[in-house]
Every structure is written in structure tokens, then in C-alpha cells.
Design a protein around this motif. Sequence first.
Motif, PDB file in Angstrom:
ATOM      1  N   GLY A 123      43.017  70.820  37.096  1.00 34.84           N
ATOM      2  CA  GLY A 123      42.905  70.735  38.557  1.00 34.84           C
ATOM      3  C   GLY A 123      43.260  69.352  39.080  1.00 34.84           C
ATOM      4  O   GLY A 123      43.780  69.206  40.196  1.00 34.84           O
ATOM      5  N   ASP A 124      42.978  68.308  38.282  1.00 38.97           N
ATOM      6  CA  ASP A 124      43.262  66.931  38.698  1.00 38.97           C
ATOM      7  C   ASP A 124      44.760  66.697  38.936  1.00 38.97           C
ATOM      8  O   ASP A 124      45.154  65.797  39.662  1.00 38.97           O
ATOM      9  CB  ASP A 124      42.750  65.949  37.628  1.00 38.97           C
ATOM     10  CG  ASP A 124      43.336  66.251  36.251  1.00 38.97           C
ATOM     11  OD1 ASP A 124      43.419  67.442  35.890  1.00 38.97           O
ATOM     12  OD2 ASP A 124      43.738  65.298  35.552  1.00 38.97           O
ATOM     13  N   LYS A 125      45.610  67.546  38.343  1.00 41.68           N
ATOM     14  CA  LYS A 125      47.070  67.365  38.483  1.00 41.68           C
ATOM     15  C   LYS A 125      47.598  67.955  39.800  1.00 41.68           C
ATOM     16  O   LYS A 125      48.714  67.663  40.197  1.00 41.68           O
ATOM     17  CB  LYS A 125      47.783  68.065  37.324  1.00 41.68           C
ATOM     18  CG  LYS A 125      47.576  67.395  35.980  1.00 41.68           C
ATOM     19  CD  LYS A 125      48.839  66.659  35.619  1.00 41.68           C
ATOM     20  CE  LYS A 125      48.864  66.223  34.175  1.00 41.68           C
ATOM     21  NZ  LYS A 125      50.147  65.575  33.870  1.00 41.68           N
ATOM     22  N   ASN A 126      46.778  68.793  40.420  1.00 47.98           N
ATOM     23  CA  ASN A 126      47.189  69.415  41.691  1.00 47.98           C
ATOM     24  C   ASN A 126      48.630  69.945  41.620  1.00 47.98           C
ATOM     25  O   ASN A 126      49.487  69.600  42.436  1.00 47.98           O
ATOM     26  CB  ASN A 126      47.037  68.393  42.833  1.00 47.98           C
ATOM     27  CG  ASN A 126      47.307  69.021  44.194  1.00 47.98           C
ATOM     28  OD1 ASN A 126      47.112  70.225  44.380  1.00 47.98           O
ATOM     29  ND2 ASN A 126      47.781  68.226  45.134  1.00 47.98           N
ATOM     30  N   TYR A 127      48.870  70.755  40.607  1.00 48.13           N
ATOM     31  CA  TYR A 127      50.230  71.200  40.319  1.00 48.13           C
ATOM     32  C   TYR A 127      50.882  71.985  41.450  1.00 48.13           C
ATOM     33  O   TYR A 127      50.243  72.837  42.086  1.00 48.13           O
ATOM     34  CB  TYR A 127      50.242  72.120  39.095  1.00 48.13           C
ATOM     35  CG  TYR A 127      50.290  71.400  37.776  1.00 48.13           C
ATOM     36  CD1 TYR A 127      51.346  70.551  37.462  1.00 48.13           C
ATOM     37  CD2 TYR A 127      49.296  71.611  36.813  1.00 48.13           C
ATOM     38  CE1 TYR A 127      51.404  69.915  36.227  1.00 48.13           C
ATOM     39  CE2 TYR A 127      49.346  70.984  35.578  1.00 48.13           C
ATOM     40  CZ  TYR A 127      50.403  70.143  35.287  1.00 48.13           C
ATOM     41  OH  TYR A 127      50.465  69.528  34.084  1.00 48.13           O
ATOM     42  N   TYR A 128      52.163  71.740  41.647  1.00 47.90           N
ATOM     43  CA  TYR A 128      53.044  72.596  42.435  1.00 47.90           C
ATOM     44  C   TYR A 128      53.702  73.493  41.390  1.00 47.90           C
ATOM     45  O   TYR A 128      54.425  73.017  40.511  1.00 47.90           O
ATOM     46  CB  TYR A 128      54.077  71.728  43.159  1.00 47.90           C
ATOM     47  CG  TYR A 128      55.036  72.482  44.053  1.00 47.90           C
ATOM     48  CD1 TYR A 128      54.663  72.862  45.336  1.00 47.90           C
ATOM     49  CD2 TYR A 128      56.330  72.777  43.618  1.00 47.90           C
ATOM     50  CE1 TYR A 128      55.557  73.537  46.163  1.00 47.90           C
ATOM     51  CE2 TYR A 128      57.225  73.447  44.440  1.00 47.90           C
ATOM     52  CZ  TYR A 128      56.828  73.821  45.718  1.00 47.90           C
ATOM     53  OH  TYR A 128      57.710  74.491  46.533  1.00 47.90           O
ATOM     54  N   VAL A 129      53.405  74.790  41.440  1.00 50.91           N
ATOM     55  CA  VAL A 129      53.842  75.689  40.360  1.00 50.91           C
ATOM     56  C   VAL A 129      55.159  76.373  40.747  1.00 50.91           C
ATOM     57  O   VAL A 129      55.246  77.052  41.769  1.00 50.91           O
ATOM     58  CB  VAL A 129      52.769  76.753  40.047  1.00 50.91           C
ATOM     59  CG1 VAL A 129      53.248  77.681  38.925  1.00 50.91           C
ATOM     60  CG2 VAL A 129      51.448  76.096  39.666  1.00 50.91           C
ATOM     61  N   ILE A 130      56.167  76.166  39.910  1.00 55.14           N
ATOM     62  CA  ILE A 130      57.449  76.848  40.098  1.00 55.14           C
ATOM     63  C   ILE A 130      57.558  77.910  39.009  1.00 55.14           C
ATOM     64  O   ILE A 130      57.524  77.594  37.820  1.00 55.14           O
ATOM     65  CB  ILE A 130      58.644  75.875  40.019  1.00 55.14           C
ATOM     66  CG1 ILE A 130      58.510  74.773  41.079  1.00 55.14           C
ATOM     67  CG2 ILE A 130      59.969  76.634  40.195  1.00 55.14           C
ATOM     68  CD1 ILE A 130      59.656  73.763  41.119  1.00 55.14           C
ATOM     69  N   ALA A 131      57.640  79.159  39.423  1.00 57.41           N
ATOM     70  CA  ALA A 131      57.713  80.259  38.446  1.00 57.41           C
ATOM     71  C   ALA A 131      59.132  80.816  38.402  1.00 57.41           C
ATOM     72  O   ALA A 131      59.687  81.225  39.435  1.00 57.41           O
ATOM     73  CB  ALA A 131      56.729  81.361  38.813  1.00 57.41           C
ATOM     74  N   TYR A 132      59.698  80.785  37.210  1.00 56.14           N
ATOM     75  CA  TYR A 132      60.964  81.484  36.965  1.00 56.14           C
ATOM     76  C   TYR A 132      60.651  82.965  37.159  1.00 56.14           C
ATOM     77  O   TYR A 132      59.587  83.451  36.751  1.00 56.14           O
ATOM     78  CB  TYR A 132      61.392  81.171  35.533  1.00 56.14           C
ATOM     79  CG  TYR A 132      62.668  81.801  35.044  1.00 56.14           C
ATOM     80  CD1 TYR A 132      63.754  82.030  35.890  1.00 56.14           C
ATOM     81  CD2 TYR A 132      62.816  82.143  33.700  1.00 56.14           C
ATOM     82  CE1 TYR A 132      64.931  82.596  35.413  1.00 56.14           C
ATOM     83  CE2 TYR A 132      63.993  82.695  33.211  1.00 56.14           C
ATOM     84  CZ  TYR A 132      65.040  82.930  34.078  1.00 56.14           C
ATOM     85  OH  TYR A 132      66.189  83.482  33.604  1.00 56.14           O
TER      86      TYR A 132
END
Length: 295
Positions: A111-120
Amino acid sequence: MVGAGINFGVDLAKELQQLKRERNAIILAHNYQVPELQDAADFVGDSLGLSYQAAKTSADVILFCGVHFMAETAKIINPDKRVILPDLDAGCSLSESCPPEKLAQFLNEHGDKNYYVIAYINCSVGVKAQADVICTSGNADKIVRAAPADRNILFVPDQNLGAWVMERTGRKMDLWQGTCYVHVEFTARSINRIREEYPDAPVVAHPECTYAVRMLADEVCSTEKMVTFCRESPAHEIIVVTEAGLLHRLSKEIPDKTFIPGPTDTCFCGECRFMKMNSLEKAHDALLNMEPEII
Ligand code: 13P
Ligand code: SF4
């Protein structure tokens, strides 16, 4: 007996077209489908092209000749239309490599990375629901370039496509460790071997191939862009490093050139067993019975 088999195929193909008219259906087929399904389709293309076709169709029914995640995408785009897949078991090793609950756990733990998730796009609806944006091999670099500059990116599920996009865009991303079981069968050794046999033939490879193979390729791109590359290339012989089904479309649309399937080091034929689960007979029965349906 052989003749009877051929007539059966022709009759079935005709019946499929008849059913298509009765149901007001459109037949979409991926470039890796068996020749009979490509020939029966209204549109044959890559994941991006198929998504666009699914978005713009006015048909009531979409008979999707491809794998499950592709038909699922067509349903997401068209919740009010009926989407039929000839074989419900037509899955994808990449999609399977990223179960939605594993992704949820990973995002929770980081959670600390606050990811922006790009899904193929080669992933399940459960993974797409957790993503900020979806891409295909045909637009991945554009999507990554448009990602917010101040966010960490997690790219799922294909590590090879993700690494290729990082090379192209210079954008650092964390990569889910999934692979396509077909494309990782091509190796530097097998490509070098075929290059020796056809020294004048350029190599075009799919970005799901490994780094070692991509490094040996003259062009790396989606299956649709491979068709364009082959059409525009001045070469008469071209080595095509992707699932073998694309060769049918290439030979049909560009009959004056020779296409050499990318070889592997084993007896593996380069065919995706999931893509090849669909057949003309199953497509016909699916449209007749209006199932299996993607909900
Ligand atoms: P394309 O979108 O390039 O057709 O790729 C789909 C796929 O499943 C590759 O293995
Ligand atoms: Fe999935 Fe690979 Fe088959 Fe494409 S070729 S559908 S990525 S298993």
C-alpha cells in the motif's frame, strides 16, 4: 471419406453464416484462430482491433472466436449484448499467472507504493477491476507514456511485454512475473538457427517473447502491426515469431511473400492450445444454442 469431410466443413461454414444472419450476430476472430474460423469471421485482428470492433458493432450477438479474456472484454464493452465463446475453457496462461486475489493481496501488502496499476488486456475481469487502465500490445507504450509521472507503476501480468515497454518509454515499472507459455518457447538459439537458414529474411517478433529473442528481432510489435510490417517490408521471406495461427492471415492477405514460422528448440509447434480449443463445429453449435455465454 475425405471428400465427405470437406463438404461437411463447407456446409457447416454455410450454416454458420445463415445462423449469423438469423441471430443478427457478428463473428470476431483473433489472428491465432484456426483458418476456418478466420475465414468465417467478419473481422480478424489483434486484441486492440477486436475491442474496437466489439465497441462499434450494432449486432445483437457477438460470437467471439478467441480466448476467454477477449470475450470478457467484449462483454465489458457491451453489457447489453450477448457474447458467446465457442469453448468456455479457452483460457490463457498469462491471465492465469495473475489471479485477482493474489493481485489484491500484493496491492494490500504494498500500500505504501500507491501503485498506478496498468493491466495488459490478457487478464481476467477480476484483475481489470483492480487496474487504473488497460492496455494491449498494440497501444502499451502510449498508455505507459500517459501514466501519471508522480506514481509508481505496477504492470501486470506479462513481464516480457512490461520490460519491452520500459525499454521503449524509459519509464521504470514494477513487473508482475507472468509469461505466455507459447512465446517463451522461442529462444535466441532457435532464432539464430533460422536466421542462418534464411539470412535475408527479417525477423518480426511479438513483445511477449523474451529479451534475448526481442534483441534478435528487426521489429517487435502486436500481431496487427506484424501484418502491416510484413505487407510493407521489401523482403520476400519473413520470419514470424509468434503463435502459428497468424501465418494463415499473412499468407491469405500477402500471397506473394513467404512466411517462416518462428521455430523453437523442442517439438513444440508454436500453437496456443487455448486458442486452438475453438473450432468451426463449436462456433456453429454455440451460435445455434446461444451458449456458452459470457456473463
Ligand atoms: P495481440 O493483441 O498482439 O494479438 O496479442 C494477443 C495475444 O494473446 C498474444 O499472445
Ligand atoms: Fe495467452 Fe499466450 Fe495463448 Fe496469447 S498465445 S492467448 S498470451 S497463452
